[in-house]
Design a protein around this motif. Sequence first.
Motif, PDB file in Angstrom:
ATOM      1  N   ASN A   1       0.848  -1.003  -0.020  1.00  0.00           N
ATOM      2  CA  ASN A   1      -0.424  -0.087   0.060  1.00  0.00           C
ATOM      3  C   ASN A   1       0.951   1.119  -0.038  1.00  0.00           C
ATOM      4  OD1 ASN A   1      -2.036   2.335   1.090  1.00  0.00           O
ATOM      5  ND2 ASN A   1      -3.411   0.239   1.072  1.00  0.00           N
ATOM      6  N   PRO A   2       0.658   2.166  -0.914  1.00  0.00           N
ATOM      7  CA  PRO A   2       1.432   3.437  -0.893  1.00  0.00           C
ATOM      8  C   PRO A   2       1.307   4.313   0.170  1.00  0.00           C
ATOM      9  CG  PRO A   2      -0.344   3.402  -2.557  1.00  0.00           C
ATOM     10  CD  PRO A   2      -0.399   2.070  -1.955  1.00  0.00           C
ATOM     11  N   ARG A   3       0.397   4.112   1.277  1.00  0.00           N
ATOM     12  CA  ARG A   3       0.338   5.018   1.888  1.00  0.00           C
ATOM     13  C   ARG A   3       1.184   5.089   3.052  1.00  0.00           C
ATOM     14  NH1 ARG A   3      -6.342   3.964   3.270  1.00  0.00           N
ATOM     15  NH2 ARG A   3      -5.511   2.093   2.591  1.00  0.00           N
ATOM     16  N   LYS A   4       1.486   6.105   3.914  1.00  0.00           N
ATOM     17  CA  LYS A   4       2.370   5.944   4.962  1.00  0.00           C
ATOM     18  C   LYS A   4       1.625   5.354   6.081  1.00  0.00           C
ATOM     19  CE  LYS A   4       5.653   7.444   7.879  1.00  0.00           C
ATOM     20  NZ  LYS A   4       7.054   6.840   7.855  1.00  0.00           N
ATOM     21  N   LEU A   5       2.423   4.161   6.967  1.00  0.00           N
ATOM     22  CA  LEU A   5       1.886   3.462   7.826  1.00  0.00           C
ATOM     23  C   LEU A   5       2.341   3.645   9.153  1.00  0.00           C
ATOM     24  CD1 LEU A   5       0.887  -0.160   7.535  1.00  0.00           C
ATOM     25  CD2 LEU A   5       2.447   0.497   9.465  1.00  0.00           C
ATOM     26  N   TYR A   6       1.845   3.868  10.032  1.00  0.00           N
ATOM     27  CA  TYR A   6       2.239   4.122  11.438  1.00  0.00           C
ATOM     28  C   TYR A   6       1.649   2.840  12.400  1.00  0.00           C
ATOM     29  CZ  TYR A   6       3.438   8.924  10.337  1.00  0.00           C
ATOM     30  OH  TYR A   6       4.192   9.948   9.927  1.00  0.00           O
ATOM     31  N   LYS A   7       2.583   2.352  13.261  1.00  0.00           N
ATOM     32  CA  LYS A   7       2.430   1.676  14.430  1.00  0.00           C
ATOM     33  C   LYS A   7       2.443   2.069  15.575  1.00  0.00           C
ATOM     34  CE  LYS A   7       5.165  -1.665  11.554  1.00  0.00           C
ATOM     35  NZ  LYS A   7       6.630  -2.381  11.234  1.00  0.00           N
ATOM     36  N   ILE A   8       1.205   1.841  16.410  1.00  0.00           N
ATOM     37  CA  ILE A   8       1.069   2.585  17.543  1.00  0.00           C
ATOM     38  C   ILE A   8       0.624   1.640  18.846  1.00  0.00           C
ATOM     39  CG2 ILE A   8      -0.354   4.084  19.099  1.00  0.00           C
ATOM     40  CD1 ILE A   8      -1.111   5.592  16.218  1.00  0.00           C
ATOM     41  N   GLY A   9       1.527   1.525  19.775  1.00  0.00           N
ATOM     42  CA  GLY A   9       1.228   0.818  20.938  1.00  0.00           C
ATOM     43  C   GLY A   9       0.886   1.437  22.023  1.00  0.00           C
ATOM     44  N   ILE A  10      -0.339   1.104  22.738  1.00  0.00           N
ATOM     45  CA  ILE A  10      -0.922   1.976  23.764  1.00  0.00           C
ATOM     46  C   ILE A  10      -1.059   1.069  25.232  1.00  0.00           C
ATOM     47  CG2 ILE A  10      -3.096   3.289  24.545  1.00  0.00           C
ATOM     48  CD1 ILE A  10      -3.374   3.810  21.557  1.00  0.00           C
ATOM     49  N   ASN A  11      -0.560   1.235  26.085  1.00  0.00           N
ATOM     50  CA  ASN A  11      -0.996   0.651  27.506  1.00  0.00           C
ATOM     51  C   ASN A  11      -1.876   1.836  28.499  1.00  0.00           C
ATOM     52  OD1 ASN A  11      -0.418  -1.238  29.485  1.00  0.00           O
ATOM     53  ND2 ASN A  11       1.033   0.096  30.643  1.00  0.00           N
ATOM     54  N   PHE A  12      -2.944   0.758  28.836  1.00  0.00           N
ATOM     55  CA  PHE A  12      -3.918   1.469  29.647  1.00  0.00           C
ATOM     56  C   PHE A  12      -3.903   1.021  30.944  1.00  0.00           C
ATOM     57  CE2 PHE A  12      -8.090   1.959  31.532  1.00  0.00           C
ATOM     58  CZ  PHE A  12      -8.301   3.524  31.225  1.00  0.00           C
ATOM     59  N   SER A  13      -3.906   1.907  32.103  1.00  0.00           N
ATOM     60  CA  SER A  13      -3.925   1.412  33.528  1.00  0.00           C
ATOM     61  C   SER A  13      -5.155   1.487  34.196  1.00  0.00           C
ATOM     62  CB  SER A  13      -3.028   2.460  34.151  1.00  0.00           C
ATOM     63  OG  SER A  13      -2.973   2.114  35.537  1.00  0.00           O
ATOM     64  N   THR A  14      -5.700   0.514  34.692  1.00  0.00           N
ATOM     65  CA  THR A  14      -6.833   0.360  35.407  1.00  0.00           C
ATOM     66  C   THR A  14      -6.864   1.096  36.839  1.00  0.00           C
ATOM     67  OG1 THR A  14      -6.391  -1.670  36.177  1.00  0.00           O
ATOM     68  CG2 THR A  14      -7.759  -1.666  34.291  1.00  0.00           C
ATOM     69  N   ALA A  15      -5.624   1.168  37.238  1.00  0.00           N
ATOM     70  CA  ALA A  15      -5.303   1.700  38.575  1.00  0.00           C
ATOM     71  C   ALA A  15      -5.652   3.396  38.339  1.00  0.00           C
ATOM     72  CB  ALA A  15      -4.177   1.496  39.008  1.00  0.00           C
ATOM     73  N   THR A  16      -5.032   3.806  37.325  1.00  0.00           N
ATOM     74  CA  THR A  16      -4.878   5.317  36.971  1.00  0.00           C
ATOM     75  C   THR A  16      -6.135   5.850  36.325  1.00  0.00           C
ATOM     76  OG1 THR A  16      -3.441   5.301  35.557  1.00  0.00           O
ATOM     77  CG2 THR A  16      -2.543   5.529  37.591  1.00  0.00           C
ATOM     78  N   ARG A  17      -6.635   4.643  35.685  1.00  0.00           N
ATOM     79  CA  ARG A  17      -7.709   5.318  34.464  1.00  0.00           C
ATOM     80  C   ARG A  17      -7.338   6.053  33.504  1.00  0.00           C
ATOM     81  NH1 ARG A  17     -10.018   6.176  39.590  1.00  0.00           N
ATOM     82  NH2 ARG A  17     -10.356   8.453  38.866  1.00  0.00           N
ATOM     83  N   CYS A  18      -5.942   5.760  33.214  1.00  0.00           N
ATOM     84  CA  CYS A  18      -5.387   6.604  32.136  1.00  0.00           C
ATOM     85  C   CYS A  18      -4.615   5.871  31.286  1.00  0.00           C
ATOM     86  CB  CYS A  18      -4.635   7.983  32.694  1.00  0.00           C
ATOM     87  SG  CYS A  18      -5.327   9.034  33.578  1.00  0.00           S
ATOM     88  N   ILE A  19      -4.232   6.451  30.095  1.00  0.00           N
ATOM     89  CA  ILE A  19      -3.156   5.964  29.139  1.00  0.00           C
ATOM     90  C   ILE A  19      -1.734   6.091  30.017  1.00  0.00           C
ATOM     91  CG2 ILE A  19      -1.978   6.065  27.005  1.00  0.00           C
ATOM     92  CD1 ILE A  19      -4.741   6.900  25.782  1.00  0.00           C
ATOM     93  N   GLU A  20      -1.163   4.919  30.244  1.00  0.00           N
ATOM     94  CA  GLU A  20       0.088   5.073  31.067  1.00  0.00           C
ATOM     95  C   GLU A  20       1.215   5.477  30.279  1.00  0.00           C
ATOM     96  OE1 GLU A  20       1.420   1.684  33.736  1.00  0.00           O
ATOM     97  OE2 GLU A  20       0.517   3.229  35.186  1.00  0.00           O
ATOM     98  N   ASP A  21       1.206   4.558  28.959  1.00  0.00           N
ATOM     99  CA  ASP A  21       2.487   4.950  28.180  1.00  0.00           C
ATOM    100  C   ASP A  21       2.023   4.713  26.568  1.00  0.00           C
ATOM    101  OD1 ASP A  21       2.672   2.197  28.959  1.00  0.00           O
ATOM    102  OD2 ASP A  21       4.609   2.191  27.860  1.00  0.00           O
ATOM    103  N   TRP A  22       2.756   5.221  25.658  1.00  0.00           N
ATOM    104  CA  TRP A  22       2.298   4.821  24.251  1.00  0.00           C
ATOM    105  C   TRP A  22       3.775   5.170  23.715  1.00  0.00           C
ATOM    106  CZ3 TRP A  22       3.199   9.232  21.324  1.00  0.00           C
ATOM    107  CH2 TRP A  22       3.221  10.335  22.067  1.00  0.00           C
ATOM    108  N   LYS A  23       3.760   4.252  22.316  1.00  0.00           N
ATOM    109  CA  LYS A  23       4.764   4.527  21.326  1.00  0.00           C
ATOM    110  C   LYS A  23       4.532   4.398  20.001  1.00  0.00           C
ATOM    111  CE  LYS A  23       8.535   2.806  24.407  1.00  0.00           C
ATOM    112  NZ  LYS A  23       9.806   1.888  24.627  1.00  0.00           N
ATOM    113  N   ILE A  24       5.090   4.986  19.137  1.00  0.00           N
ATOM    114  CA  ILE A  24       4.828   5.002  17.745  1.00  0.00           C
ATOM    115  C   ILE A  24       6.158   4.632  17.002  1.00  0.00           C
ATOM    116  CG2 ILE A  24       4.120   6.389  15.613  1.00  0.00           C
ATOM    117  CD1 ILE A  24       2.733   8.321  17.866  1.00  0.00           C
ATOM    118  N   VAL A  25       6.015   3.929  15.948  1.00  0.00           N
ATOM    119  CA  VAL A  25       6.939   3.333  15.104  1.00  0.00           C
ATOM    120  C   VAL A  25       6.329   3.536  13.555  1.00  0.00           C
ATOM    121  CG1 VAL A  25       8.239   1.628  13.900  1.00  0.00           C
ATOM    122  CG2 VAL A  25       7.887   1.634  16.348  1.00  0.00           C
ATOM    123  N   GLY A  26       7.288   4.413  12.933  1.00  0.00           N
ATOM    124  CA  GLY A  26       6.656   4.843  11.535  1.00  0.00           C
ATOM    125  C   GLY A  26       7.744   5.211  10.608  1.00  0.00           C
TER     126      GLY A  26
END
Length: 517
Positions: free
Chosen positions: A492-517
């Motif tokens: 596919n000619p479109r630019k592709l990004y891979k996104i990893g997201i970790n959610f914490s049930t303790a803080t009810r927030c996104i704890e960390d995330w990383k992007i590879v593209g």
Amino acid sequence: MTMLYPVGIQSFKEIREGGYLYVDKTALMYNLVSTGKYYFLSRPRRFGKSLLTSTLEAYFKGEKELFRGLAIESFEKDWTEYPVLHIDFSGVAYKAESDLQKMLNQVLTEWEDKYGITAQSDLPGLRFRQIIDAAYEVTGRKVVVLIDEYGKPVEDNLTNEELGETYRTVLQGFYSTLKVKDEKIKFAFLTGVSKIGKVSVFSGMNNLRDISMVLQYAELCGISETELQEYFDESIAIMANEHKISKETCYRKLKEQYDGYRFHPDSEGVYNPFSLLNALQDREYGNYWFETGTPSMLVNVLRKTTFDITTLDNQEVIASTLNGADSIVDNPVPLLFQTGYLTIKSYDPDSRLYTLGYPNGEVKEGFLNSLITYYLRSSNPEESKAKVPKMRTALIKGRPEDFMNYLTAFFANISYQIQGNAEKNFQYAMYIILDLIGMDVQVERATSSGRIDLTVQTKDYIYIIELKINSSAEKALQQIEEKGYASPFATNPRKLYKIGINFSTATRCIEDWKIVG
């Protein structure tokens, strides 16, 4: 001359005498009354059921002058006046066992006073029978029975089974009158939002014709495209001029926002009349249907079921499902269809499968907003709402870091703790957000080695998103690599990004995330 729109007016007499615009449905109505006796019609709320019932009442009362200039004038010659018993179950919140009894008692007392009789029983069904006898004897003519929102007491208690069953028993005895007094009834017409409970409420009434999905009556309520152009072309020209767009563009925007309800696979889509009239009166494309009442009952039902909400816009069902009256907790699709949140998109005669989806933009946006308030209750709703268009812009322009910053801040405002299946509910919340901002989002996309949590595609970019709960963004990215989730898009000619997201049930927030593209 300024056009008067009958917004919220459900009285046929008031519309005709007040000079309000009336979309003529009387030809269909005449066919209805001249070819049958007992009918049931299910349509979503605010769809014109009460106006139709009011029109039938005026017709059976012989109020010929109200119908001058309408189609029925060329068909009807006699205009015979019949006694009409009209009861409307809407307008009452049925929360206590006595509520239904009080409502029925008030209506029955009015009828008893009208026909000069004294109740011989406390049972609503027996009083109803006595009233029909009296109306028949006093007038010398058969009785017309019109019932609006026949099942509202039961529908108000879909999640309160005990009270709902109590109401169902009372209504069953009340409606049995229609069968017992058949020889004294000229015509009966019952409407409702949902068919849930219809089978048990109308137990034994095998002569009640359900026209909810009959092609001939698909446009009996609602406004068709032909009617839109015939009655509202001038209004649309004015609206287009105010918004500085072409009339064609205005038609298209109205269609996208309010059209699309189909009650038979071969019927044309119809517009929600309440929303359309409000839009033309205000000359704005608002979400009017949802402003009159949020679907809290439906959201509560979805909370109790294992139904996958990500499949809402692409449901494949058989015909019996659409008319289903089974447990809504086991399968909420019939209720979603009957109440107007889903509609028929297509039908495959070979497989005999219907494909359902949201009727239009108003329903989709309103329902997703209702769902998101359940999955994500924000402590600062206005601030959270402001981030939505920014998230959309970031994805369209290929700025995943900005998207994740907005998303992280969005979750930071959330006061509700995701419970139960935390991973599934977090996935649902992400799906709702992405769908709400207008993204092409796919959940659990299958590959040869697994399923991608979320795939988002724009014109120029592809985003593969893997979600983790109480883990790490690194492990999410590792799964994307190990499972080869990017392989289907290799050419596919479109630019592709891979996104990893970790959610914490303790803080009810996104704890960390990383992007590879």
